[in-house]
Design an enzyme around this catalytic site. Structure first.
Site, PDB file in Angstrom:
ATOM      1  N   HIS A  83      13.765  80.982  18.537  1.00 23.62           N
ATOM      2  CA  HIS A  83      14.060  82.309  17.985  1.00 23.62           C
ATOM      3  C   HIS A  83      13.184  83.374  18.653  1.00 23.62           C
ATOM      4  O   HIS A  83      13.650  84.443  19.029  1.00 23.62           O
ATOM      5  CB  HIS A  83      13.758  82.353  16.483  1.00 23.62           C
ATOM      6  CG  HIS A  83      14.590  81.444  15.642  1.00 23.62           C
ATOM      7  ND1 HIS A  83      14.068  80.360  14.973  1.00 23.62           N
ATOM      8  CD2 HIS A  83      15.909  81.457  15.345  1.00 23.62           C
ATOM      9  CE1 HIS A  83      15.024  79.752  14.291  1.00 23.62           C
ATOM     10  NE2 HIS A  83      16.157  80.388  14.502  1.00 23.62           N
TER      11      HIS A  83
ATOM     12  N   SER B 267      14.609  73.398  16.766  1.00 27.40           N
ATOM     13  CA  SER B 267      15.626  73.686  15.764  1.00 27.40           C
ATOM     14  C   SER B 267      14.945  73.709  14.408  1.00 27.40           C
ATOM     15  O   SER B 267      14.015  72.921  14.152  1.00 27.40           O
ATOM     16  CB  SER B 267      16.687  72.575  15.784  1.00 27.40           C
ATOM     17  OG  SER B 267      17.453  72.619  14.595  1.00 27.40           O
ATOM     18  N   SER B 268      15.411  74.595  13.542  1.00 26.98           N
ATOM     19  CA  SER B 268      14.849  74.632  12.177  1.00 26.98           C
ATOM     20  C   SER B 268      15.067  73.281  11.508  1.00 26.98           C
ATOM     21  O   SER B 268      14.285  72.851  10.665  1.00 26.98           O
ATOM     22  CB  SER B 268      15.517  75.729  11.359  1.00 26.98           C
ATOM     23  OG  SER B 268      15.442  76.962  12.047  1.00 26.98           O
ATOM     24  N   ARG B 269      16.146  72.596  11.891  1.00 24.01           N
ATOM     25  CA  ARG B 269      16.475  71.313  11.245  1.00 24.01           C
ATOM     26  C   ARG B 269      15.577  70.171  11.711  1.00 24.01           C
ATOM     27  O   ARG B 269      15.602  69.101  11.095  1.00 24.01           O
ATOM     28  CB  ARG B 269      17.946  70.962  11.493  1.00 24.01           C
ATOM     29  CG  ARG B 269      18.897  71.875  10.727  1.00 24.01           C
ATOM     30  CD  ARG B 269      20.327  71.397  10.790  1.00 24.01           C
ATOM     31  NE  ARG B 269      21.176  72.080   9.835  1.00 24.01           N
ATOM     32  CZ  ARG B 269      21.996  73.104  10.128  1.00 24.01           C
ATOM     33  NH1 ARG B 269      22.076  73.561  11.368  1.00 24.01           N
ATOM     34  NH2 ARG B 269      22.732  73.669   9.187  1.00 24.01           N
TER      35      ARG B 269
ATOM     36  N   GLN C 235      28.715  78.157  20.003  1.00 19.14           N
ATOM     37  CA  GLN C 235      28.624  79.400  19.227  1.00 19.14           C
ATOM     38  C   GLN C 235      28.610  80.605  20.170  1.00 19.14           C
ATOM     39  O   GLN C 235      29.308  81.600  19.941  1.00 19.14           O
ATOM     40  CB  GLN C 235      27.339  79.359  18.399  1.00 19.14           C
ATOM     41  CG  GLN C 235      26.983  80.651  17.724  1.00 19.14           C
ATOM     42  CD  GLN C 235      25.833  80.452  16.757  1.00 19.14           C
ATOM     43  OE1 GLN C 235      26.016  79.988  15.647  1.00 19.14           O
ATOM     44  NE2 GLN C 235      24.620  80.784  17.169  1.00 19.14           N
TER      45      GLN C 235
ATOM     46  N   PHE D 196      11.555  80.636  11.691  1.00 24.10           N
ATOM     47  CA  PHE D 196      11.431  80.862  13.133  1.00 24.10           C
ATOM     48  C   PHE D 196      10.616  79.788  13.843  1.00 24.10           C
ATOM     49  O   PHE D 196       9.616  79.286  13.337  1.00 24.10           O
ATOM     50  CB  PHE D 196      10.782  82.225  13.396  1.00 24.10           C
ATOM     51  CG  PHE D 196      11.624  83.383  12.945  1.00 24.10           C
ATOM     52  CD1 PHE D 196      13.004  83.276  12.850  1.00 24.10           C
ATOM     53  CD2 PHE D 196      11.027  84.596  12.617  1.00 24.10           C
ATOM     54  CE1 PHE D 196      13.782  84.354  12.433  1.00 24.10           C
ATOM     55  CE2 PHE D 196      11.797  85.679  12.195  1.00 24.10           C
ATOM     56  CZ  PHE D 196      13.170  85.557  12.107  1.00 24.10           C
TER      57      PHE D 196
ATOM     58  N   GLN E 240      21.375  79.369  24.031  1.00 25.19           N
ATOM     59  CA  GLN E 240      22.322  78.420  24.630  1.00 25.19           C
ATOM     60  C   GLN E 240      22.240  77.042  23.983  1.00 25.19           C
ATOM     61  O   GLN E 240      23.078  76.190  24.230  1.00 25.19           O
ATOM     62  CB  GLN E 240      22.062  78.310  26.137  1.00 25.19           C
ATOM     63  CG  GLN E 240      22.404  79.601  26.861  1.00 25.19           C
ATOM     64  CD  GLN E 240      22.051  79.579  28.319  1.00 25.19           C
ATOM     65  OE1 GLN E 240      21.402  78.642  28.794  1.00 25.19           O
ATOM     66  NE2 GLN E 240      22.431  80.613  29.040  1.00 25.19           N
TER      67      GLN E 240
ATOM     68  N   MET F  36      19.015  82.677  11.152  1.00 22.94           N
ATOM     69  CA  MET F  36      18.959  82.205   9.765  1.00 22.94           C
ATOM     70  C   MET F  36      17.506  81.950   9.349  1.00 22.94           C
ATOM     71  O   MET F  36      17.248  81.305   8.336  1.00 22.94           O
ATOM     72  CB  MET F  36      19.785  80.927   9.598  1.00 22.94           C
ATOM     73  CG  MET F  36      21.266  81.154   9.892  1.00 22.94           C
ATOM     74  SD  MET F  36      22.373  80.053   9.025  1.00 22.94           S
ATOM     75  CE  MET F  36      21.844  78.472   9.666  1.00 22.94           C
ATOM     76  N   GLY F  37      16.559  82.430  10.155  1.00 22.94           N
ATOM     77  CA  GLY F  37      15.149  82.342   9.772  1.00 22.94           C
ATOM     78  C   GLY F  37      14.512  80.995  10.047  1.00 22.94           C
ATOM     79  O   GLY F  37      15.056  80.161  10.766  1.00 22.94           O
TER      80      GLY F  37
HETATM   81  P1  AMP Z   1      19.660  79.900  13.826  1.00 17.38           P
HETATM   82  O1  AMP Z   1      18.557  80.535  13.060  1.00 17.38           O
HETATM   83  O2  AMP Z   1      19.543  78.423  13.948  1.00 17.38           O
HETATM   84  O3  AMP Z   1      21.016  80.379  13.380  1.00 17.38           O
HETATM   85  O4  AMP Z   1      19.507  80.432  15.329  1.00 17.38           O
HETATM   86  C1  AMP Z   1      19.438  81.806  15.605  1.00 17.38           C
HETATM   87  C2  AMP Z   1      19.549  81.994  17.100  1.00 17.38           C
HETATM   88  O5  AMP Z   1      18.499  81.306  17.749  1.00 17.38           O
HETATM   89  C3  AMP Z   1      20.873  81.435  17.666  1.00 17.38           C
HETATM   90  O6  AMP Z   1      21.344  82.312  18.680  1.00 17.38           O
HETATM   91  C4  AMP Z   1      20.429  80.121  18.257  1.00 17.38           C
HETATM   92  O7  AMP Z   1      21.250  79.687  19.321  1.00 17.38           O
HETATM   93  C5  AMP Z   1      19.037  80.477  18.755  1.00 17.38           C
HETATM   94  N1  AMP Z   1      18.244  79.266  18.934  1.00 17.38           N
HETATM   95  C6  AMP Z   1      18.059  78.276  18.034  1.00 17.38           C
HETATM   96  N2  AMP Z   1      17.305  77.287  18.577  1.00 17.38           N
HETATM   97  C7  AMP Z   1      17.030  77.668  19.838  1.00 17.38           C
HETATM   98  C8  AMP Z   1      16.285  77.078  20.915  1.00 17.38           C
HETATM   99  N3  AMP Z   1      15.698  75.900  20.799  1.00 17.38           N
HETATM  100  N4  AMP Z   1      16.219  77.754  22.082  1.00 17.38           N
HETATM  101  C9  AMP Z   1      16.816  78.967  22.228  1.00 17.38           C
HETATM  102  N5  AMP Z   1      17.521  79.578  21.243  1.00 17.38           N
HETATM  103  C10 AMP Z   1      17.621  78.938  20.067  1.00 17.38           C
END
Ligand code: AMP
Length: 282
Positions: free
Chosen positions: A37, A185-187, A153, A33, A148, A30-31
């Site tokens: 990501h 996390s993006s959040r 998910q 980055f 993970q 979802m961007g």
């Molecule tokens: P999102 O953009 O949050 O939907 O995440 C896209 C992908 O990146 C998903 O497969 C997430 O599980 C992965 N992802 C998000 N945060 C992490 C992280 N800290 N470490 C590894 N993978 C991540």
């Protein structure tokens, strides 16, 4: 690096790649980055001939009072980072090309989707499965890479791909963390400085669980109580959504730590809902 927004153009491109015998890997995102990501893109770069990254903030996985409108976005930065990682194609579809007027087809994995995050986000996994299924059937990748950090998910998508006989290998990659252990996390962008320093204890608490298990505590009810106490003390601005001890692939609750158990947590800190997990060895 190609940037494609048309669904039909992306489909044509991916079909040609697959027909020409290329090993392709898709990283759905979802961007906004971060290194989490980028680690998935790096893995894809090392394990495939062509790396496809989708960037789409999927509205159907957000509930009515969730953060869809303010979800962080920075497309130019994302494109630059993807280019640096050697990504071949970034797919950024328009919302009305994914959910066309009258869209009424959904992919649901109801069993696994009711546990953990599914309890407080009842529509979440239906949205995730629908978009991932669409992306997989558009991109026809040999491999699709997931983090993970979003363990449930990964489990739900793996089940969906198996149940639908989709010809793709789902690859799960380890959680990438900040120096103090907070899962990227993006959040995390929503956190104030004070909340950010408390949020690091979410992971520290999970590490404590591993220590308590090693010291002989095997009952999950006691471990849960100790972890909740730890969070009450160290993440005082947190509001716990859940703390669960479950079978890693069935996601069903476990009373005792046997061989391997998944400890999964979701905590609201300020306006961010943060999730994390750890596989604990018995
Ligand atoms: P999102 O953009 O949050 O939907 O995440 C896209 C992908 O990146 C998903 O497969 C997430 O599980 C992965 N992802 C998000 N945060 C992490 C992280 N800290 N470490 C590894 N993978 C991540």
């Amino acid at each position: 690096m190609q940037v494609v927004s048309s669904v039909s153009e992306f489909q044509r491109l991916c079909l040609d790649l697959r027909c020409s015998g290329q090993i392709t890997a898709l990283v759905p995102t979802m961007g906004y980055f971060h290194d989490g990501h980028l680690s998935l893109m790096r893995w894809a770069r090392e394990n495939a001939d062509t790396v496809l990254v989708s960037l789409f903030v999927n509205p159907s996985q957000f509930g009515p009072n969730e953060d869809l409108d303010r979800y962080p976005r920075d497309i130019e930065r994302d494109k630059a980072l993807a280019r640096e990682e050697g990504v071949d194609v970034v797919f950024m579809p328009r919302e009305d090309d994914i959910y066309r007027p009258g869209h009424d087809t959904w992919v649901d994995v109801p069993g696994l989707s009711t546990f953990l995050c599914g309890q407080s986000r009842p529509h979440f996994f239906r949205g995730v499965c629908t978009i991932v299924c669409k992306l997989l059937t558009m991109a026809l990748p040999c491999k699709a890479v997931f983090g993970q950090k979003d363990w449930q998910q990964m489990v739900v998508v793996t089940r969906m791909v198996g149940d639908l006989n989709l010809p793709v290998e789902i690859v799960g990659r380890p959680t990438v963390r900040e120096d103090d252990g907070l899962a990227m996390s993006s959040r995390n962008a929503y956190l104030t400085e004070r909340e950010r320093s408390q949020a690091a204890h979410i992971h520290a608490g999970l590490q404590k669980v591993q220590e308590w298990v090693q010291a002989g505590e095997k009952q999950t009810s006691s471990l849960k109580k100790r972890l909740m106490d730890y969070y009450a003390q160290h993440v005082p601005s947190g509001r716990i959504d859940y703390v669960h001890f479950v079978h890693p692939w069935e996601l069903t609750p476990r009373e005792h730590v046997e061989k391997e158990i998944l400890v999964a947590v979701a905590v609201h800190v300020g306006s961010a809902r943060l999730i994390d997990n750890m596989l604990v060895q018995g």
